[in-house]
Write a protein that holds these residues in place. Structure first.
Motif, PDB file in Angstrom:
ATOM      1  N   GLY A 180      40.127  22.662  44.158  1.00 17.21           N
ATOM      2  CA  GLY A 180      38.683  22.843  44.318  1.00 17.21           C
ATOM      3  C   GLY A 180      38.265  24.264  43.986  1.00 17.21           C
ATOM      4  N   GLY A 181      37.088  24.386  43.403  1.00 14.62           N
ATOM      5  CA  GLY A 181      36.591  25.713  43.028  1.00 14.62           C
ATOM      6  C   GLY A 181      35.106  25.856  43.320  1.00 14.62           C
ATOM      7  N   PHE A 182      34.320  24.942  42.769  1.00 12.66           N
ATOM      8  CA  PHE A 182      32.880  24.860  43.037  1.00 12.66           C
ATOM      9  C   PHE A 182      32.097  26.073  42.563  1.00 12.66           C
ATOM     10  CE2 PHE A 182      35.148  22.749  46.682  1.00 12.66           C
ATOM     11  CZ  PHE A 182      35.101  21.485  46.133  1.00 12.66           C
ATOM     12  N   GLY A 183      32.679  26.875  41.683  1.00 13.34           N
ATOM     13  CA  GLY A 183      31.987  28.047  41.158  1.00 13.34           C
ATOM     14  C   GLY A 183      32.633  29.340  41.606  1.00 13.34           C
ATOM     15  N   SER A 184      33.216  29.344  42.790  1.00  7.35           N
ATOM     16  CA  SER A 184      33.766  30.604  43.302  1.00  7.35           C
ATOM     17  C   SER A 184      35.005  31.029  42.509  1.00  7.35           C
ATOM     18  CB  SER A 184      34.056  30.498  44.801  1.00  7.35           C
ATOM     19  OG  SER A 184      35.397  30.301  45.073  1.00  7.35           O
ATOM     20  N   LYS A 185      35.671  30.077  41.872  1.00  8.22           N
ATOM     21  CA  LYS A 185      36.843  30.435  41.069  1.00  8.22           C
ATOM     22  C   LYS A 185      36.501  30.582  39.592  1.00  8.22           C
ATOM     23  CE  LYS A 185      40.036  28.473  44.442  1.00  8.22           C
ATOM     24  NZ  LYS A 185      40.802  27.268  44.839  1.00  8.22           N
ATOM     25  N   GLY A 186      35.217  30.710  39.293  1.00  5.20           N
ATOM     26  CA  GLY A 186      34.801  30.925  37.908  1.00  5.20           C
ATOM     27  C   GLY A 186      34.965  32.370  37.468  1.00  5.20           C
ATOM     28  N   SER A 187      35.217  33.246  38.399  1.00  6.28           N
ATOM     29  CA  SER A 187      35.389  34.666  38.094  1.00  6.28           C
ATOM     30  C   SER A 187      36.708  35.141  38.679  1.00  6.28           C
ATOM     31  CB  SER A 187      34.269  35.492  38.739  1.00  6.28           C
ATOM     32  OG  SER A 187      33.008  34.897  38.537  1.00  6.28           O
ATOM     33  N   ALA A 188      37.288  36.167  38.044  1.00  3.81           N
ATOM     34  CA  ALA A 188      38.474  36.813  38.618  1.00  3.81           C
ATOM     35  C   ALA A 188      37.974  37.879  39.581  1.00  3.81           C
ATOM     36  CB  ALA A 188      39.332  37.428  37.522  1.00  3.81           C
ATOM     37  N   TRP A 189      38.209  37.675  40.875  1.00  9.73           N
ATOM     38  CA  TRP A 189      37.727  38.617  41.886  1.00  9.73           C
ATOM     39  C   TRP A 189      38.795  39.680  42.155  1.00  9.73           C
ATOM     40  CZ3 TRP A 189      32.654  38.180  43.091  1.00  9.73           C
ATOM     41  CH2 TRP A 189      32.034  36.942  42.889  1.00  9.73           C
ATOM     42  N   SER A 190      38.447  40.586  43.060  1.00 12.00           N
ATOM     43  CA  SER A 190      39.279  41.782  43.278  1.00 12.00           C
ATOM     44  C   SER A 190      40.736  41.466  43.617  1.00 12.00           C
ATOM     45  CB  SER A 190      38.683  42.629  44.400  1.00 12.00           C
ATOM     46  OG  SER A 190      37.322  42.925  44.129  1.00 12.00           O
ATOM     47  N   HIS A 191      40.953  40.403  44.419  1.00  8.95           N
ATOM     48  CA  HIS A 191      42.319  40.158  44.896  1.00  8.95           C
ATOM     49  C   HIS A 191      43.301  39.869  43.763  1.00  8.95           C
ATOM     50  CE1 HIS A 191      40.659  36.114  44.464  1.00  8.95           C
ATOM     51  NE2 HIS A 191      41.896  35.754  44.230  1.00  8.95           N
ATOM     52  N   VAL A 192      42.793  39.360  42.647  1.00  6.92           N
ATOM     53  CA  VAL A 192      43.682  39.043  41.516  1.00  6.92           C
ATOM     54  C   VAL A 192      44.293  40.340  40.974  1.00  6.92           C
ATOM     55  CG1 VAL A 192      43.829  37.995  39.227  1.00  6.92           C
ATOM     56  CG2 VAL A 192      42.226  37.063  40.929  1.00  6.92           C
ATOM     57  N   VAL A 193      43.424  41.322  40.790  1.00  6.93           N
ATOM     58  CA  VAL A 193      43.882  42.607  40.249  1.00  6.93           C
ATOM     59  C   VAL A 193      44.715  43.351  41.293  1.00  6.93           C
ATOM     60  CG1 VAL A 193      43.137  44.774  39.214  1.00  6.93           C
ATOM     61  CG2 VAL A 193      41.821  42.673  38.802  1.00  6.93           C
ATOM     62  N   LEU A 194      44.312  43.259  42.554  1.00  2.50           N
ATOM     63  CA  LEU A 194      45.058  43.950  43.616  1.00  2.50           C
ATOM     64  C   LEU A 194      46.486  43.404  43.716  1.00  2.50           C
ATOM     65  CD1 LEU A 194      42.269  44.237  46.348  1.00  2.50           C
ATOM     66  CD2 LEU A 194      43.220  46.080  44.932  1.00  2.50           C
ATOM     67  N   ALA A 195      46.647  42.101  43.550  1.00  4.75           N
ATOM     68  CA  ALA A 195      47.998  41.518  43.568  1.00  4.75           C
ATOM     69  C   ALA A 195      48.832  42.083  42.428  1.00  4.75           C
ATOM     70  CB  ALA A 195      47.917  39.995  43.474  1.00  4.75           C
ATOM     71  N   ALA A 196      48.200  42.212  41.251  1.00  8.99           N
ATOM     72  CA  ALA A 196      48.924  42.750  40.089  1.00  8.99           C
ATOM     73  C   ALA A 196      49.263  44.229  40.297  1.00  8.99           C
ATOM     74  CB  ALA A 196      48.089  42.564  38.822  1.00  8.99           C
ATOM     75  N   LEU A 197      48.346  44.982  40.905  1.00  8.09           N
ATOM     76  CA  LEU A 197      48.607  46.401  41.182  1.00  8.09           C
ATOM     77  C   LEU A 197      49.771  46.549  42.161  1.00  8.09           C
ATOM     78  CD1 LEU A 197      44.975  47.818  41.552  1.00  8.09           C
ATOM     79  CD2 LEU A 197      46.695  48.614  39.909  1.00  8.09           C
ATOM     80  N   ALA A 198      49.770  45.732  43.199  1.00  6.32           N
ATOM     81  CA  ALA A 198      50.842  45.805  44.197  1.00  6.32           C
ATOM     82  C   ALA A 198      52.185  45.418  43.579  1.00  6.32           C
ATOM     83  CB  ALA A 198      50.511  44.909  45.386  1.00  6.32           C
ATOM     84  N   ALA A 199      52.169  44.396  42.741  1.00  7.33           N
ATOM     85  CA  ALA A 199      53.413  43.941  42.108  1.00  7.33           C
ATOM     86  C   ALA A 199      53.978  45.020  41.190  1.00  7.33           C
ATOM     87  CB  ALA A 199      53.154  42.656  41.323  1.00  7.33           C
ATOM     88  N   ARG A 200      53.091  45.705  40.478  1.00 10.07           N
ATOM     89  CA  ARG A 200      53.564  46.754  39.572  1.00 10.07           C
ATOM     90  C   ARG A 200      54.134  47.916  40.378  1.00 10.07           C
ATOM     91  NH1 ARG A 200      49.930  49.063  34.697  1.00 10.07           N
ATOM     92  NH2 ARG A 200      48.886  50.153  36.385  1.00 10.07           N
ATOM     93  N   ARG A 201      53.431  48.246  41.432  1.00 11.73           N
ATOM     94  CA  ARG A 201      53.870  49.353  42.277  1.00 11.73           C
ATOM     95  C   ARG A 201      55.250  49.074  42.882  1.00 11.73           C
ATOM     96  NH1 ARG A 201      51.138  53.386  45.261  1.00 11.73           N
ATOM     97  NH2 ARG A 201      52.772  54.356  46.507  1.00 11.73           N
ATOM     98  N   LEU A 202      55.463  47.837  43.307  1.00 15.62           N
ATOM     99  CA  LEU A 202      56.715  47.484  43.982  1.00 15.62           C
ATOM    100  C   LEU A 202      57.831  47.103  43.016  1.00 15.62           C
ATOM    101  CD1 LEU A 202      55.487  45.328  46.985  1.00 15.62           C
ATOM    102  CD2 LEU A 202      56.741  47.484  47.110  1.00 15.62           C
ATOM    103  N   GLY A 203      57.458  46.774  41.797  1.00 13.72           N
ATOM    104  CA  GLY A 203      58.468  46.301  40.860  1.00 13.72           C
ATOM    105  C   GLY A 203      59.024  44.947  41.258  1.00 13.72           C
TER     106      GLY A 203
END
Ligand code: MOS
Length: 739
Positions: free
Chosen positions: A236-259
């Motif tokens: 389910g999305g209903f519109g809220s998953k139509g955009s990449a919100w902050s948490h997507v990038v934050l997860a990628a930043l954390a993953a890069r930081r931690l390796g």
């Protein structure tokens, strides 16, 4: 033999019910670390300090990422400055400002989810609070026009509204309000981020594979090809998953930081702020009509809230621009800034809210006129789009009204409020018009035939639980004259041929033509291979003299002039020795400038109201729709029914209660934010009228994801008025408003 239109079962049904279908958070990734998002508890100000001593001392804690230690992003990308709908202004811990309560301010990562959550609870955050704009009534004093409303001007004017108001004998001038609503898909937003050197893989629950890929690539300064985005199933999305919100990038930043790979899943309370919401709206409707019910004026002024970060407008007035004929018409849109999360698309953004106001006002006008509400609509049925001054590509609204009225028994309605009773309860009947644009975007698809005679189609589209896998397989099967079980339709990988956002009810109308085009391109390629091969019965054939049929043992190509000369497509591929692939793109053309394209419908509702308790029930709804060609009778009816169910929730239940002191959602959970359950839903009778639209797209199919919700809230509020004599202009229609 056509599979298109048939009530085919979902091709992914077995995977879903057996648990084999993997949702984003369920993908097994080696060495996965677990992140928890920490959000602000004040609506406005600065984060002075985050004391993480206790959190970091917990065993298993790997990282506490805050504005003090987050990897810096280039200034021009730090907010995720990509054009909507793919990109939003994000909060990526690059600064200490707090723009709303529940804004991401830290990410805690540990070796287990439980440890991450325990550590997150130990963070001590010191703020410097600043005054917050939390009062809509105050904010609207300083309201301002947004730049654009769905590509058009925020204000439109035809004729002279004042003169039209004066000319009509009957008038309505009333203000309607709709509350903040939050998306509550069963699956909350979730991201798994994993870096492989300079390449990034994201499992992300999204309505827009390509949008996530582009947004994230732009923020990290990467080539989009180096960002893999995977999402085979969306809960389910209903519109809220139509955009990449902050948490997507934050997860990628954390993953890069931690390796190491990091998984970040929003909890239910975090659905109420950082990932969009339907904004609060206030809508003034002005209508006037001659005694025979012809509209002389129609005005619709909208004020909606937006955030401090971004101008996002709920386009309530667009429905008033096109629905009814009237010589005088005005629509305006204004924004009121609050310290709130940025609003976003929510199922039929604009039409759901706008049709509540417009269709309530039409009901009030009918009462003023002493006219049946259905007859008032019939008197104002627009023969062409009055706003764009274009003919409709197709419009079956009259049939929808007629069939709906017949099935419902509308013509037996006693117009007097409070006239109907059953089992000690007041009974009311209400109706409204439904409408949603028939959108279409460019899309591409590949089709591959394998030597075993099966075919795989690929497009980077999404299945939000709506049936994309199924209907695309049907289109592919029909195009290649193959049985459904020899077709595989693959989606959910951003490296596949491009498809648009699954928003605006656009997936079927956009991707199905691409699937069809890819199937035809594959057929042509197979003909070419056979025609060039002396071993083939089709040797020397020209493509326009070759047909395709189901054959006795799999789809066959044959010469139109000599149908005995034929060959199975599978045999052509087998002799070829390698899979045969073709890719095609399909896009809308000049017809979009020549016609106005919309789906229409009519909704009839019965409510009962308990006079002592104010309890409202909806025992039956009849919804009749003209949506072009329905590709699957089962999933299609299901979609429309789901829209009506949400309309019941919008009318009676849904409301985010924002604490006026803190700006925080006070009911950010499914126990207190109510959505309809089975017990809230009575009999829903969905009907489709035959509608042939040669203009919308090659399939003739109009999107159906959103029209189902439109009109329903007004029809219910109108029925409540009919039952009780009480006009509720503010959603939801809760029992306290009737007592
Ligand atoms: Mo829908 S609100 O267009 O995702």
């Amino acid at each position: 033999m056509s599979t298109i239109g048939a009530p085919v079962n979902r091709t992914d049904a077995w995977a879903k019910v057996s648990g084999a279908a993997r949702y984003t958070a369920e993908h097994p990734v080696a060495g996965l670390a677990h992140a928890v998002l920490v959000t602000s508890t004040i609506p406005s100000g600065r984060v002075l300090r985050i004391d993480d001593a206790a959190a970091s001392a917990l065993p298993g804690v790997l990282l506490v990422m805050t504005h003090e230690n987050v990897p810096r992003l280039p200034p021009d990308t730090r907010h995720g400055k990509v054009q909507p709908p793919g990109g939003r202004r994000l909060t990526l811990l690059q600064e200490d400002t707090v723009h709303y309560n529940n804004q991401p301010i830290a990410v805690v990562v540990a070796d287990t989810f439980e440890r991450a959550r325990a550590a997150a609870a130990l963070l001590r955050v010191e703020y410097e609070a600043a005054p917050a704009a939390l009062d809509f009534g105050q904010a609207k004093q300083a309201s301002y026009p947004p730049g654009k409303v769905q590509g058009d001007d925020p204000d439109t004017r035809q004729g002279d509204l004042q003169a039209g108001m004066a000319a009509g004998g009957a008038r309505v001038d009333a203000t309607y309000a709709t509350p903040v609503e939050n998306h509550n898909p069963l699956e909350t937003h979730a991201t798994i981020a994993e870096w492989h050197g300079e390449r990034l893989t994201l499992h992300d629950s999204t309505q827009y594979m390509k949008g996530v890929q582009r947004t994230v690539a732009a923020i990290f300064g990467m080539a989009p090809e180096h960002v893999t985005v995977l999402c085979p199933f969306v809960g389910g999305g209903f519109g809220s998953k139509g955009s990449a919100w902050s948490h997507v990038v934050l997860a990628a930043l954390a993953a890069r930081r931690l390796g190491r790979p990091v998984k970040l899943v929003l909890d239910r309370a975090q659905m109420f702020g950082p990932v969009g919401q339907r904004p609060r709206t206030e809508q003034r409707l002005r209508l006037a009509a001659t005694p025979d019910g012809r509209l002389t004026a129609i005005g619709h002024d909208t004020i909606a809230h937006t955030s401090m970060l971004e101008d996002w407008i709920e386009p309530c007035g667009i429905v008033t621009r096109m629905l009814y004929a009237s010589p005088n018409r005005e629509t305006t849109h204004r924004l009121a800034r609050l310290h709130a999360g940025t609003p976003t698309f929510m199922r039929a953004p604009g039409e759901a809210t706008g049709s509540f106001a417009l269709e309530s006002a039409m009901d009030e006008l009918a009462l003023e006129l002493g006219m049946d509400p259905l007859d008032l609509r019939l008197a104002n049925d627009a023969q062409r789009d009055p706003g764009k001054d274009l003919p409709w590509s197709s419009k079956s609204l009259r049939q929808c009204y007629e069939i709906g009225a017949e099935r419902f028994g509308w013509r037996e309605r006693d117009p007097r409020p409070r006239a109907l009773r059953r089992d000690g309860k007041l009974v009311g009947w209400g109706m409204a018009t439904a409408t949603y644009p028939a959108n279409r975007s460019p899309a591409a698809c590949s089709a591959t035939m394998l030597p075993d005679g099966t075919a795989v189609f690929r497009s980077s589209t999404q299945d939000l639980g709506t049936g994309t896998y199924t209907v695309m397989s049907q289109v592919a099967a029909e195009t290649l004259c193959m049985p459904l079980d020899r077709i595989r339709f693959a989606l959910g990988d951003a490296h596949m041929p491009e498809a648009p956002v699954s928003g605006g009810s656009t997936t079927v109308a956009s991707v199905a033509p691409a699937v069809q085009a890819a199937g035809r391109a594959l057929r042509l390629k197979l003909i070419g291979i056979a025609a060039a091969d002396a071993r083939s019965p089709l040797y020397g054939a020209t493509p326009d003299r070759v047909g395709v049929d189901r054959g006795a043992d799999g789809a066959e190509l044959y010469l139109l002039d000599d149908s005995a000369r034929r060959e199975r497509m599978a045999d052509i591929v087998a002799r070829h020795g390698a899979p045969v692939e073709a890719t095609a793109r399909a896009e809308p053309g000049a017809e979009r400038q020549r016609y106005s394209m919309h789906a229409f419908g009519a909704v009839f509702v019965e409510v009962t109201v308990d006079e002592d308790l104010g309890e409202i029930r909806v025992p039956r709804v009849v919804g009749v729709y003209g949506v072009g060609r329905l590709l699957n009778e089962k999933t299609g009816y299901n979609q429309l029914m789901g829209g009506i169910v949400w309309g019941i929730g919008m009318a009676l239940l849904e409301e985010t209660l924002v604490d006026g002191r803190t700006g925080r959602a006070a009911n950010g959970n499914l126990a207190e934010y109510h959505v309809p359950v089975h017990a809230d839903v009575g009999d829903i009778d969905v009907q489709i009228v035959d509608e042939d639209d040669p203009h919308v797209n090659p399939l003739g199919a109009k999107g159906i994801g959103e029209i189902g919700i439109t009109g329903v809230a007004a029809a219910i509020a109108n029925a409540v008025f009919h039952a009780t004599g009480r006009r509720v202009r503010e959603l939801p229609v809760t029992l306290d408003k009737l007592l």
